[in-house]
Design a protein around this motif. Sequence first.
Motif, short mmCIF file in Angstrom:
data_model
loop_
_atom_site.label_atom_id
_atom_site.label_comp_id
_atom_site.label_asym_id
_atom_site.label_seq_id
_atom_site.Cartn_x
_atom_site.Cartn_y
_atom_site.Cartn_z
N ASP A 108 0.82 -1.22 0.00
CA ASP A 108 0.00 0.00 0.00
C ASP A 108 0.85 1.27 0.00
O ASP A 108 0.32 2.36 0.02
N CYS A 109 2.18 1.13 -0.05
CA CYS A 109 3.02 2.32 0.12
C CYS A 109 2.93 3.24 -1.09
O CYS A 109 2.56 2.82 -2.19
N VAL A 110 3.25 4.51 -0.85
CA VAL A 110 3.35 5.45 -1.96
C VAL A 110 4.63 5.08 -2.74
O VAL A 110 5.69 4.94 -2.13
N PRO A 111 4.52 4.87 -4.06
CA PRO A 111 5.68 4.32 -4.79
C PRO A 111 6.79 5.34 -5.07
O PRO A 111 7.12 5.67 -6.20
N THR A 112 7.36 5.86 -3.99
CA THR A 112 8.53 6.76 -4.09
C THR A 112 9.50 6.34 -2.99
O THR A 112 9.13 5.57 -2.09
N SER A 113 10.73 6.88 -3.03
CA SER A 113 11.69 6.50 -1.99
C SER A 113 11.20 6.95 -0.62
O SER A 113 11.34 6.23 0.37
N ALA A 114 10.60 8.15 -0.55
CA ALA A 114 10.07 8.62 0.73
C ALA A 114 8.92 7.73 1.19
O ALA A 114 8.77 7.45 2.39
N GLY A 115 8.12 7.25 0.23
CA GLY A 115 6.99 6.38 0.56
C GLY A 115 7.46 5.06 1.15
O GLY A 115 6.89 4.55 2.12
#
Lengths: 259, 296
Positions: free
Chosen positions: A221-228
Amino acid sequence: MEKLAAIGRLGLDIFASLGRSGRFLAGVLGGVSKPSVAFPLLLKQLYSIGVLSLAIIVVSGLFIGMVLGLQGYTILSDYGSEAAIGQMIALTLVRELGPVVTALLFAGRAGSALTAEIGLMKTTEQLSSMEMMGVDPLRRVIAPRLWAGFIAVPILAAVFSVVGIWGGMLVGVEWLGVFEGSFWGNMQSSVSFTKDVLNGVIKSVVFGFVCSWIAVYQGYDCVPTSAGISSATTKTVVYSSLAVLGLDFVLTAVMFGDF
Amino acid sequence: MYAHIEGRSLFREAGPVTPGRLLETGMDTSPYIELRDVVFSRGDHRIFDGVSLDIPRGKITAIMGPSGTGKTTLLRLIGGQLRPDSGTITVAGEDVPGLKRKALYRLREKMGMLFQSGALFTDISVFENVAFPLRVHTSLPEDMIRDIVLMKLEAVGLRGARDLMPAELSGGMTRRVALARSIALDPELIMYDEPFTGQDPIAMGVLIKLIRDLNSSMGLTSVMVSHDVKESLSICHYACIVADGQIIGEGTPEEIQAHPSEQVQQFLHGHPDGPVPFHYPAVDAGQDWGITGRSR
């Protein structure tokens, strides 16, 4: 009024997230792959989640058992009851520290790795490409990891308790000179299989399931970015730890709360 | 020569696909993909507002448009990864949004998709990446899988790279391996998501040749999303330009080049200002500099 709206929004977000994770879990558990496909995938995950976690579990179990032996001897010897050290170490490990510390270590070592791995697969479109190849990532990627965590944690907790008792014996018997017969004899007479060992196993099964569920869901479910991915990995460790400690209290109250 | 994997032909008759040839061979000339009045929004932002489009069978169709206009979203709608708010999307005669999960995954076995990043599985070798769909969807013996994988890698010029890991590949090689993987099951449709982005001239030339050759030799229906105008128009049979949630122009490359719309011409020739303004919408400049009253 704005504060009230913010609280309402937070509540809605929490319930939406719980709903999504429930649907996600139903999707993972609902699909059944052929055993010939599922078993090798499960074995691979059992190795990376379970076998590779053994080192940290064994070392932690050993030191915690040794500390219990040292502290137990110091306290019990004040009352002339150092012979009860075996009973104290075994009950502490089997009922509480084995399942709880194993689950916390599992969340930190394997749970965070699971979240990062799945999150990175999402970010690099590997999960999407699998879908477009007609392969369900919930069955192929998520289910083996969830089941592997579910199976591995109770076994790791058992290893933790055994190594911990051995570490306590090293300190209590070999170093501080407690009579070996009373160390093992008191342990044998006071530890009940159904009340203590089985309840400890039930706890570790519950913790294993919850930690694995949180880890795979946060990755998926994570936001697909490095911060995510970074945020999802942190959430996995924090939520798993809180869930384990909270559930431990509830389970302990249910199992041993016949006051 | 024909071979079959569970009813699917491994090799198809080679030769360019032309309308005349389609008629001669008695092949279906109806559109392979049909979109009708498709509306799709993300939150409050409407990405497609009643888009209708026919994608011809056996041809290369380029979907072009400025960044952020939903070109990749269009591919995801066609592949069933997203559902439209309303409208119909038909692929190979099947209503994609209405398909149940099992039927959708079966339809996807007829599709290949080349992702912008390549999306190779990073924990397995080039060989295993290409073999992945064959192992999952067929029960072919290992020696036949090996032969097919090597044929697919040969087609993209990377037979010699079979033992490399994805981390050892250049960007162009990654896309070529991903292309080999996407044609491993001999699909009917292949979708390319920005295939030329970030490629050096040689890698771009290789990809252009591969897309053209694969389309003609395998009789594929190809959908290519790109904002590389020159390269796209050089190989496509049909093109359409997406902007502001609509198709603002479509036709053959020649028709697109001569399109009367100012917005189409601005996109094709890369004019910095025009119907798509250079400046992002903002308050009056005089306000920002305190000439006509200061803004925030």
